[in-house]
Design an enzyme around this catalytic site. Structure first.
Site, short mmCIF file in Angstrom:
data_model
loop_
_atom_site.label_atom_id
_atom_site.label_comp_id
_atom_site.label_asym_id
_atom_site.label_seq_id
_atom_site.Cartn_x
_atom_site.Cartn_y
_atom_site.Cartn_z
N PHE A 1 0.77 -1.29 -0.13
CA PHE A 1 0.07 0.16 -0.04
C PHE A 1 0.90 1.10 0.02
CE2 PHE A 1 -2.14 2.65 3.37
CZ PHE A 1 -3.00 3.43 2.38
N ILE A 2 1.72 1.45 1.06
CA ILE A 2 2.07 2.77 1.24
C ILE A 2 3.58 2.79 0.31
CG2 ILE A 2 3.69 4.28 2.57
CD1 ILE A 2 1.87 3.19 5.12
N THR B 1 5.96 2.73 12.78
CA THR B 1 4.49 3.18 12.97
C THR B 1 4.38 3.57 14.53
OG1 THR B 1 2.33 1.99 13.82
CG2 THR B 1 4.30 0.55 13.89
N ASP B 2 3.30 4.42 14.72
CA ASP B 2 3.08 5.05 16.09
C ASP B 2 2.77 3.82 17.03
OD1 ASP B 2 0.43 4.34 15.00
OD2 ASP B 2 -0.43 6.54 15.53
N GLU B 3 2.23 2.81 16.46
CA GLU B 3 1.56 1.63 17.47
C GLU B 3 2.89 1.22 18.48
OE1 GLU B 3 -1.01 -1.19 15.55
OE2 GLU B 3 -1.31 0.34 14.06
N TYR C 1 2.37 -7.38 16.21
CA TYR C 1 2.84 -6.64 15.24
C TYR C 1 3.63 -5.48 15.94
CZ TYR C 1 2.51 -2.34 12.03
OH TYR C 1 2.61 -1.35 11.35
N LYS D 1 7.64 -4.41 15.25
CA LYS D 1 8.30 -3.12 14.63
C LYS D 1 8.94 -2.48 15.80
CE LYS D 1 7.04 -1.43 11.13
NZ LYS D 1 7.80 -1.29 9.71
N ASN E 1 -2.12 5.87 11.10
CA ASN E 1 -2.86 5.11 10.37
C ASN E 1 -2.87 5.87 8.94
OD1 ASN E 1 -3.67 3.97 12.85
ND2 ASN E 1 -4.87 2.81 11.60
P1 NAD Z 1 1.16 -3.71 3.14
O1 NAD Z 1 0.99 -5.01 4.02
O2 NAD Z 1 0.34 -3.09 2.58
O3 NAD Z 1 2.55 -3.86 2.37
C1 NAD Z 1 3.95 -4.76 2.81
C2 NAD Z 1 4.60 -5.13 1.51
O4 NAD Z 1 5.86 -5.72 1.98
C3 NAD Z 1 4.00 -6.00 0.52
O5 NAD Z 1 4.04 -5.47 -0.65
C4 NAD Z 1 4.69 -7.29 0.76
O6 NAD Z 1 4.65 -8.00 -0.16
C5 NAD Z 1 5.88 -6.87 1.27
N1 NAD Z 1 6.53 -7.97 2.19
C6 NAD Z 1 6.06 -8.33 3.30
N2 NAD Z 1 6.98 -9.23 3.71
C7 NAD Z 1 8.36 -9.13 2.98
C8 NAD Z 1 9.32 -9.75 2.97
N3 NAD Z 1 9.83 -10.51 3.99
N4 NAD Z 1 10.24 -9.36 2.17
C9 NAD Z 1 9.98 -8.44 1.08
N5 NAD Z 1 8.98 -7.85 1.02
C10 NAD Z 1 7.78 -8.32 1.93
O7 NAD Z 1 1.76 -2.51 4.25
P2 NAD Z 1 1.74 -0.92 4.37
O8 NAD Z 1 0.60 -0.61 4.93
O9 NAD Z 1 1.94 -0.51 3.03
O10 NAD Z 1 2.92 -0.52 5.19
C11 NAD Z 1 4.04 -0.46 4.91
C12 NAD Z 1 4.88 0.09 6.19
O11 NAD Z 1 4.70 1.28 6.76
C13 NAD Z 1 5.22 -1.22 6.95
O12 NAD Z 1 6.56 -1.12 7.69
C14 NAD Z 1 4.32 -0.48 8.08
O13 NAD Z 1 4.73 -1.10 9.45
C15 NAD Z 1 4.26 0.87 8.18
N6 NAD Z 1 3.20 1.80 8.69
C16 NAD Z 1 2.00 1.51 8.07
C17 NAD Z 1 1.10 2.21 8.24
C18 NAD Z 1 -0.47 1.88 8.03
O14 NAD Z 1 -1.26 2.50 8.35
N7 NAD Z 1 -0.69 1.11 6.77
C19 NAD Z 1 1.24 3.34 9.33
C20 NAD Z 1 2.42 3.57 9.75
C21 NAD Z 1 3.36 2.74 9.42
P1 TYD Z 2 -6.81 -1.26 11.09
O1 TYD Z 2 -7.17 -0.66 9.96
O2 TYD Z 2 -6.58 -2.60 11.17
O3 TYD Z 2 -5.61 -0.38 11.65
P2 TYD Z 2 -4.80 -0.48 13.05
O4 TYD Z 2 -5.22 -1.80 13.76
O5 TYD Z 2 -3.39 -0.65 12.62
O6 TYD Z 2 -5.09 0.61 14.01
O7 TYD Z 2 -8.15 -0.89 12.04
C1 TYD Z 2 -8.22 0.57 12.44
C2 TYD Z 2 -9.23 0.50 13.60
O8 TYD Z 2 -10.18 0.00 13.18
C3 TYD Z 2 -8.62 -0.21 14.97
O9 TYD Z 2 -9.31 0.45 16.04
C4 TYD Z 2 -9.60 -1.71 14.64
C5 TYD Z 2 -10.91 -1.12 13.89
N1 TYD Z 2 -11.52 -2.24 12.89
C6 TYD Z 2 -12.63 -2.57 13.08
O10 TYD Z 2 -13.45 -2.13 14.04
N2 TYD Z 2 -13.19 -3.76 12.33
C7 TYD Z 2 -12.47 -4.25 11.39
O11 TYD Z 2 -12.93 -4.96 10.60
C8 TYD Z 2 -11.21 -3.79 11.28
C9 TYD Z 2 -10.35 -4.35 9.75
C10 TYD Z 2 -10.74 -2.77 12.04
#
Ligand code: NAD
Ligand code: TYD
Length: 370
Positions: free
Chosen positions: A12-13, A134-136, A176, A180, A205
């Site tokens: 995604f990101i 992540t902030d988590e 998770y 991290k 998020n």
């Molecule tokens: P995502 O799950 O959408 O994508 C993760 C990518 O990593 C995928 O393309 C997957 O194929 C690849 N991947 C997983 N394991 C791998 C491995 N062993 N080797 C090579 N590639 C691998 O994740 P995202 O939501 O895009 O998050 C990206 C990063 O940003 C992560 O490190 C996550 O912790 C961090 N982050 C995400 C959020 C959020 O809200 N999504 C917020 C803050 C930080």
């Molecule tokens: P999520 O998108 O999984 O992100 P994170 O857990 O990393 O914050 O969830 C966002 C919020 O939504 C979290 O408080 C959990 C809640 N949630 C639901 O209530 N139902 C759902 O089906 C999912 C996936 C998340």
């Protein structure tokens, strides 16, 4: 041409970061290293896959030898590390794969960068290892104001008196966030022990196009469209701080180029929302876009058993990044949500491709036992 590895670029990101760098920096060669797990999808990068400054390498970041050889072959000067297992619910079911990729994978990348850069005459000069986190990792904040207050201090609606700052201690609760947190510690340890030029950022998020539909916002948009139940965990009172994904990608660009080595930056949207309020906004916007009656789908809301160890509130204080590098979110949430809903509705084929087959089976399994 400067070669830069972006890990997790098919996710995604990562896909937004790859797109931004490939389009904005023709003098960089962007090497997207991704294992293509269930979350990786090359369809996220269709528009740039043939760009002359882009290369995709299917590899596991845990595979030290492959990563090390790639760094030598491409003379890599920078790493932007996003690859991770990223979904909290999956980490509760299968913590091992989170430790493997998020901790061991990060360590393998760090060691490869260190050994390769150590072997060069100029060593770490002009090099950067940027770890996205992540902030988590900070744990959960109190919810002192259940209805939210307009805070004159922060200029936005807040649900508590406290915020995640760069100086907060780490208190991860889920497998998770524990994985991290551990990877962040390894990155800092490589700076403190070997002098590796590292930067860490912790972001709130994200939402926007290309997010895998197991996360709240894309899952619920898809379910509303298909009139499937919306599984709200607990009472829906948990609070998250939401940032539009392109604003995160912009922050990553800025910090990669201008951030201070060894520093940590918190990135957030100044945008706290209770889950249940987001769900109601999504219903309103999707129903409107599909020409349905206002709030016709409110009865899809289904309260289900809460997530184990569910963090109550996340809220980032991003003033450091604002003051030091002049970054701020560009989109208001209402605008970002409309754009996001429209994107998922216009890209139903992208969603259908994912929500069929293996993923569908996994999803059913996950909810069967709740
Ligand atoms: P995502 O799950 O959408 O994508 C993760 C990518 O990593 C995928 O393309 C997957 O194929 C690849 N991947 C997983 N394991 C791998 C491995 N062993 N080797 C090579 N590639 C691998 O994740 P995202 O939501 O895009 O998050 C990206 C990063 O940003 C992560 O490190 C996550 O912790 C961090 N982050 C995400 C959020 C959020 O809200 N999504 C917020 C803050 C930080
Ligand atoms: P999520 O998108 O999984 O992100 P994170 O857990 O990393 O914050 O969830 C966002 C919020 O939504 C979290 O408080 C959990 C809640 N949630 C639901 O209530 N139902 C759902 O089906 C999912 C996936 C998340």
């Amino acid at each position: 041409m400067k070669s830069i590895i972006i890990t997790g670029g098919a996710g995604f990101i990562g896909s937004h970061v790859v797109r931004l760098f490939v389009n904005k920096y023709p003098d960089y060669k962007i090497i997207n290293v991704d294992k293509l797990t269930y979350a990786g999808n090359l369809a996220n990068l269709k528009d740039i896959e043939n760009a002359p400054n882009y290369r995709f390498v299917k590899a596991d970041i845990c595979d030290f030898q492959t990563i090390y050889s790639l760094m030598q072959e491409e003379k890599v000067v920078g790493v932007i590390h996003l690859a991770a297992e990223s979904h909290v619910d999956r980490s509760i079911k299968d913590p091992f794969s989170f430790a493997q990729t998020n901790v061991m994978g990060t360590l393998s990348l760090l060691q490869a960068a260190k050994l390769y850069w150590d072997s060069l005459p100029e060593k770490y000069e002009g090099k950067r290892f940027y770890h996205i986190s992540t902030d988590e990792v900070y744990g959960a904040l109190e919810l002192n104001h259940p209805e939210g207050i307009n805070s004159p201090q922060t200029q936005h609606k807040v649900y508590g008196d406290d915020f995640f700052r760069e100086t907060n201690k780490y208190q991860p609760h889920s497998p998770y966030s524990a994985a991290k947190a551990s990877s962040d510690h390894f990155v800092r340890a490589f700076h403190d022990t070997y002098g590796l030029p590292t930067i860490v950022t912790n972001c709130s998020n994200n939402y926007g196009p290309y997010q895998f539909p197991e996360k709240l916002i894309p899952l619920f948009i898809n379910n509303i469209r298909h009139r499937k139940p919306l599984p709200v965990y607990g009472k829906g009172e948990n609070v998250r701080d939401w940032l539009y994904v392109e604003d995160h990608a912009r922050a990553i660009d800025l910090i990669f180029h201008k951030g201070k080595i060894a520093d940590t930056y918190n990135i957030g949207g100044f945008n706290e929302w209770k889950n249940i309020d987001i769900v109601k906004v999504l219903i309103k916007v999707v129903d409107e876009a599909l020409g349905r009656k206002e709030n016709e789908d409110l009865d899809l809301i289904t309260y289900v058993t809460d997530r184990a160890g569910h963090d109550l509130r996340y809220a980032i204080d991003a003033t450091n990044l604002q003051k030091e590098l002049g970054w701020s979110p560009s989109l208001q949430f209402e605008e970002g949500i409309r754009k996001t809903v429209q994107w998922y509705l216009n890209n139903q084929a992208w969603l259908d491709n994912i929500t069929s087959g293996e993923y569908e089976k996994y999803y059913e399994e996950m909810y069967k036992n709740r």
